[in-house]
Design a protein around this motif. Structure first.
Motif, PDB file in Angstrom:
ATOM      1  N   ARG A 426       0.867  -1.187   0.000  1.00 33.95           N
ATOM      2  CA  ARG A 426       0.000   0.000   0.000  1.00 33.95           C
ATOM      3  C   ARG A 426       0.901   1.234   0.000  1.00 33.95           C
ATOM      4  O   ARG A 426       2.002   1.204   0.528  1.00 33.95           O
ATOM      5  N   PHE A 427       0.418   2.328  -0.576  1.00 27.19           N
ATOM      6  CA  PHE A 427       1.270   3.510  -0.731  1.00 27.19           C
ATOM      7  C   PHE A 427       0.674   4.710  -0.018  1.00 27.19           C
ATOM      8  O   PHE A 427      -0.542   4.861   0.033  1.00 27.19           O
ATOM      9  N   GLU A 428       1.552   5.524   0.524  1.00 24.24           N
ATOM     10  CA  GLU A 428       1.057   6.757   1.151  1.00 24.24           C
ATOM     11  C   GLU A 428       1.089   7.905   0.155  1.00 24.24           C
ATOM     12  O   GLU A 428       0.200   8.734   0.124  1.00 24.24           O
TER      13      GLU A 428
END
Ligand code: DLL
Length: 440
Positions: A426-428
């Motif tokens: 998952r990416f911020e």
């Protein structure tokens, strides 16, 4: 490169060797007429040029080009399918298309005269690098919406070359034709030539026993190393040519016998290299985003089209005698467009296809590798917890559905790997959806 590899020849010597002062005057006349025509016929340019205060008449010098609005792929999408067409449908005799960021293609149009110009511009680089009427050419580009097949086809015919329009795919048949019909010229993507080369080696066909002497590659990025490999493997000469559908198709630029960059058809297009952030011109010789302004196109002329392709430009005179500016190899893109087996693909197209399939989660990773000659794409897709099943056949059916959905949008077969819920990163910040192992 410092020496010519074939005898230098010209298709349209007056245009190709035009003194730069004359060329600039011709460009200015054509630019003024083009802006006048587009502001009268294309609503987008009428409005954009009015906002910028530009008319055909108040363009005084080529520096005024910088006052013109840019055109982007998004503008083409917003005016889908033919909002940029500058003639009536009655005058159009051909349409082509390239992939867009969504499932729909970008369409472009040609009048009869556009097709003639197109054939001449491709003929320039073919003739410059050794192609002659007595030759036979195997065209392994796709014939269809893609501009590669038809674009080169008509240029070769115009020169008088015997064309074998085999189109793309079916390597076994391609190899048989290479052996039996003995064409001197191959027209394809560089990666497809590499694949054919492997086939030739696998069939045990001795190097030099084929008639092949020249190959003209374009449609995707490649390197000097790849040129050296294919030339050594097949005992032929390979040349680079560049173009894009929105501007013309192949024929925007191509190499001469010195192979020190691709000469741009500046009598038909004004080229700029800009800093994609500031939009200011890149200093000569430094990489910038290429921007093209059509000067002669009738059906689909674009002003300052931002290609997203990064390359350098030089106007240093070339030993071949062509006065036309040269561009270096394309070294990158400013957007996320991928070229997989010569086909332009945007990650957003894959996302759109995926999300149409029931049971998938919006988390995916596109992995591209080149295990042999050709690119292979694998899409890792996360599935929803409720879809997860121990049944192999259900999972296989889901994979097939995803594969078909992606093929329908991109035209390419890709491997599909299903992964369990919550397994992909998952990416911020910006999501990283592409793992391009070809660059390693
Ligand atoms: O690929 C036109 C073409 C066909 C050119 C055959 C040469 C030979 P599109 O499908 O619109 O048109 O894709 C255009 O392909 O913006 C570049 O990113 C890339 N490209 C084309 N030629 C080269 C090349 C055709 N020689 C996009 N080197 C362009 C690197 C190239 N990239």
């Amino acid at each position: 490169m410092t020496k010519p590899v074939v005898e230098n020849a010209f298709w349209q010597p007056e245009a190709e060797r035009m003194p730069r002062v004359e060329l600039a005057a011709l460009q200015l006349t054509r630019l003024r007429a083009m802006v006048a025509r587009l502001t009268a016929n294309v609503p987008f340019y009428r409005d954009a040029c009015a906002r910028a205060g530009v008319t055909g008449d108040n363009i005084r010098s080529l520096d005024d080009l910088r006052r013109l609005p840019f055109t982007t792929k998004a503008d083409l999408r917003d005016n889908y399918p033919l909002g940029f067409m500058a003639v009536s449908r009655r005058e159009a005799v051909r349409y082509h298309g390239s992939s867009g960021t969504t499932g729909k293609p970008t369409f472009v149009a040609y009048t009869r005269r556009d097709l003639e110009t197109w054939a001449d511009l491709c003929a320039r680089f073919l003739v410059a690098t050794g192609v002659r009427p007595e030759h036979t050419a195997q065209v392994s580009f796709g014939y269809g919406l893609f501009t590669g097949g038809f674009g080169l086809h008509y240029a070769l015919e115009r020169i008088g070359v015997g064309v074998i329009p085999v189109s793309s795919g079916n390597s076994d048949r391609q190899l048989t034709i290479l052996q039996d019909m003995a064409p001197e010229v191959l027209i394809s993507t560089p990666s497809y030539a590499l694949k054919l080369m492997e086939g030739i080696q696998a069939r045990g066909i001795p190097r030099g026993s084929l008639g092949l002497r020249f190959a003209h590659f374009g449609g995707e990025p490649w390197t000097e190393d790849m040129r050296a490999r294919i030339e050594a493997g097949l005992g032929i000469l390979c040349f680079n040519n560049y173009g894009l559908s929105e501007v013309l198709g192949p024929g925007v630029s191509g190499e001469c016998p010195w192979r020190n960059g691709m000469h741009i058809a500046e009598d038909h297009f004004i080229v700029e290299a800009i800093n994609p952030e500031t939009l200011e011109p890149a200093p000569e010789g430094e990489p910038g985003e290429l921007v093209f302004t059509a000067l002669t196109k009738e059906a689909f002329p674009l002003l300052r089209y931002r290609t997203r392709d990064i390359a350098t430009l030089t106007r240093v005179p070339c030993p071949c005698g062509r006065t036309l500016a040269r561009m270096g190899r394309i070294t990158g893109r400013t957007d996320d467009m991928l070229i997989i087996r010569g086909v332009n693909v945007f990650p957003s197209q894959i996302e759109e296809a995926l999300l149409r399939v029931e049971g998938t989660a919006p988390h995916y990773l596109i992995e591209i590798a080149r295990p042999g000659a050709l690119d292979e794409a694998t899409v890792h897709v996360e599935i929803r917890p409720e879809t997860f099943s121990d049944s192999m056949s259900e999972m296989q059916a889901l994979r097939d559905r995803i594969g078909r959905a992606i093929q329908a949008v991109t035209g390419l077969g890709m491997h599909i790997e299903l992964v369990g819920p919550q397994t992909l990163e998952r990416f911020e910040g910006k999501a990283k959806r592409v793992l391009d192992r070809r660059k390693a």
